[in-house]
Design an enzyme around this catalytic site. Structure first.
Site, PDB file in Angstrom:
ATOM      1  CG  ASP A  60       4.201  67.252  51.563  1.00  0.00           C
ATOM      2  OD1 ASP A  60       4.972  66.281  51.443  1.00  0.00           O
ATOM      3  OD2 ASP A  60       3.040  67.141  51.970  1.00  0.00           O
ATOM      4  CG  ASN A  83      12.147  63.838  56.141  1.00  0.00           C
ATOM      5  OD1 ASN A  83      12.336  64.992  55.755  1.00  0.00           O
ATOM      6  ND2 ASN A  83      10.936  63.317  56.217  1.00  0.00           N
TER       7      ASN A  83
END
Length: 249
Positions: A29, A77
């Site tokens: 991340d 995503n």
């Protein structure tokens, strides 16, 4: 037995090899924020993150980690801006082509977990080729989570169990935790002992929900492209000092 490692800044760290986790998960991340801090497009952050991924993967293999699962692209995503998704797909294609060459002399076994079907044919074929070319290796298993979401994984497992019960190959009474685990993408693998999330976010983000019931978590305030081997060492030291009771005393 202690193992020493040296970071790029020549800081020496030490952790106990006998207390290494068997299976590590990493939520990679912070690529976008890394790029934003530098006034760069988000795709530059993803490219930098890919370099960190290669570095940390090899390091995990070198120090004796048996399983590594990295969160590369989630089922959510796809909601990102189309130009970012397109850039990610190009990056994945480039990486997978390089991986066939980069990892050919490594002992790393490459597996992809998640639903491959939404990816284009070139990407799907590259995933299959990477898996096939590495399947007979005897080193660390690298799970790359692509179009992966744990809720989707569990729903898929439930549907497959229901179909097998309907077809008579399984009975309702035989359904237990072990059976459910055997229908997941990580079937046959141990659950993660440690999940690391760089970037300082305190979320699991739909990653290995079933498998992480008793996993130790380490949150680190460093964006993924800046993550170094010494940061992994720090997480391993933290893990080795935890008392894992699995619900007991």
């Amino acid at each position: 037995m202690a193992l020493f490692s040296k970071s790029k800044k020549d800081a020496i760290t030490c952790f106990d090899v006998d207390k290494l986790p068997v299976h590590i998960g990493i939520i990679m991340d912070g690529n976008g924020r890394w790029a934003k801090k530098r006034g760069l497009p988000r795709k530059a952050g993803h490219s930098a993150g890919a370099k960190t991924f290669r570095k940390i993967t090899r390091y995990c293999s070198d120090i004796g980690i048996k399983y590594l699962t990295v969160y590369a692209f989630s089922t959510e995503n796809w909601k990102r801006p189309q130009d970012e998704v397109n850039s990610l797909m190009k990056l994945f294609k480039s990486y997978l082509e390089e991986a066939l060459e980069d990892f050919k002399d490594d002992s790393i076994v490459v597996k992809f977990i998640g639903d491959k079907s939404p990816f284009n044919e070139d990407l799907r074929n590259l995933m299959i080729e990477n898996e096939e070319s590495s399947k007979d290796r005897d080193g660390m298993v690298l799970n790359i989570a692509m179009n992966y979401g744990s809720r989707d994984e569990i729903v898929r497992a439930v549907k497959n169990i229901c179909n097998d019960v309907k077809n008579g190959t399984k009975s309702i009474d035989s359904i237990d935790e072990q059976m459910v685990s055997s229908y997941l993408y990580t079937s046959g693998q141990p659950d993660p002992d440690l999940i690391i999330r760089p970037s300082g976010e305190y979320r699991i983000s739909n990653f290995l929900l079933w498998q992480s019931a008793y996993t130790e978590f380490v949150i680190m305030n460093k964006l993924w492209p800046d993550f170094e081997e010494s940061d992994l060492d720090e997480a391993l030291i933290t893990y080795s000092n935890r008392n894992r009771r699995y619900g007991g005393v």
